[in-house]
Design a protein around this motif. Structure first.
Motif, short mmCIF file in Angstrom:
data_model
loop_
_atom_site.label_atom_id
_atom_site.label_comp_id
_atom_site.label_asym_id
_atom_site.label_seq_id
_atom_site.Cartn_x
_atom_site.Cartn_y
_atom_site.Cartn_z
N ILE A 245 33.57 -13.06 3.21
CA ILE A 245 34.87 -12.68 3.81
C ILE A 245 35.91 -13.73 3.45
O ILE A 245 37.04 -13.40 3.07
N ALA A 246 35.54 -15.00 3.56
CA ALA A 246 36.48 -16.07 3.20
C ALA A 246 36.86 -15.98 1.74
O ALA A 246 38.04 -16.16 1.38
N GLN A 247 35.92 -15.67 0.89
CA GLN A 247 36.19 -15.54 -0.54
C GLN A 247 37.20 -14.42 -0.80
O GLN A 247 38.14 -14.61 -1.57
N LEU B 271 35.95 -21.64 9.34
CA LEU B 271 36.60 -20.52 8.66
C LEU B 271 37.67 -19.91 9.54
O LEU B 271 38.80 -19.66 9.11
N ARG B 272 37.33 -19.69 10.80
CA ARG B 272 38.28 -19.08 11.74
C ARG B 272 39.51 -19.97 11.94
O ARG B 272 40.65 -19.50 11.94
N ALA B 273 39.28 -21.28 12.08
CA ALA B 273 40.39 -22.22 12.28
C ALA B 273 41.30 -22.31 11.06
O ALA B 273 42.45 -22.73 11.18
N PRO C 233 39.96 -14.11 8.50
CA PRO C 233 39.92 -13.06 9.53
C PRO C 233 38.49 -12.60 9.84
O PRO C 233 38.01 -11.60 9.33
N ILE C 234 37.83 -13.37 10.70
CA ILE C 234 36.47 -13.04 11.11
C ILE C 234 36.42 -12.94 12.63
O ILE C 234 37.29 -13.46 13.32
#
Length: 187
Positions: A26-28, A165-167, A171-172
């Motif tokens: 998702i980050a990718q 990732l969230r910080a 968008p997770i």
């Protein structure tokens, strides 16, 4: 996988790698338009100055899962090269530039852990396991190691990956952390 009293713990360990892969993908996708510089910035992100950055959280999680499954499977965790809870000063410098590098590391860990679980000659639940670290060793009863050390350690590092990732705007949500709901909704 051979049936063992450790199946629920081993499932959780393998699941933590699966969820890490999901979160990193998702980050990718989120960073796909920004290029490698955004990837390296994200990989270097920390929640606090004295905490490991994202790349090291992923590395420690991958090593901890493989090392834990190796110990429970009766393999020599030293032979796998895995060490638990390494401080940043003991970690090799990670030359990861993109999330592909992190995903590759998790894929290797998934393959190693699955192979260990498939070929396992599980230790007895009351076996004494030793986790060797630079300068010391920790001994555990196998069930205590699995339930109170290995799984919480993996979930901690998975939580840190999620939080980092969230910080940093990925968008997770909770479903991305836990995976598909394990229940059927009835009315």
């Amino acid at each position: 996988m051979n049936t063992s009293p450790f199946d629920p713990c081993v499932w959780q360990l393998l699941h933590s790698l699966d969820r890490t892969t999901h979160l990193l993908r998702i980050a990718q996708r989120h960073l796909s338009a920004g290029g490698a510089s955004l990837h390296s910035t994200l990989l270097a992100a920390r929640l606090a100055p004295d905490m490991l950055h994202l790349a090291h959280q992923v590395e420690v999680l991958a090593d901890a899962v493989v090392g834990s499954v190796a110990l429970l499977a009766g393999a020599d965790h030293v032979a796998t090269g895995k060490v638990f809870n390494r401080g940043e000063d003991l970690l090799p410098y990670l030359h990861w530039r993109t999330l592909d590098d992190a995903l590759d590391r998790v894929a290797i860990a998934q393959s190693e852990a699955q192979a260990l679980a498939t070929a396992a000659h599980w230790v007895q639940p009351d076996a004494v396991l030793t986790v060797r670290r630079p300068g010391n060793a920790r001994q555990f009863v196998a069930t205590v190691f699995a339930e109170r050390y290995a799984v919480p350690n993996a979930l901690f590092h998975l939580s840190m990956v999620y939080a980092l990732l969230r910080a940093n705007g990925v968008p997770i949500g909770k479903a991305d952390f836990g995976g598909p709901d394990p229940y059927t909704l009835v009315h």
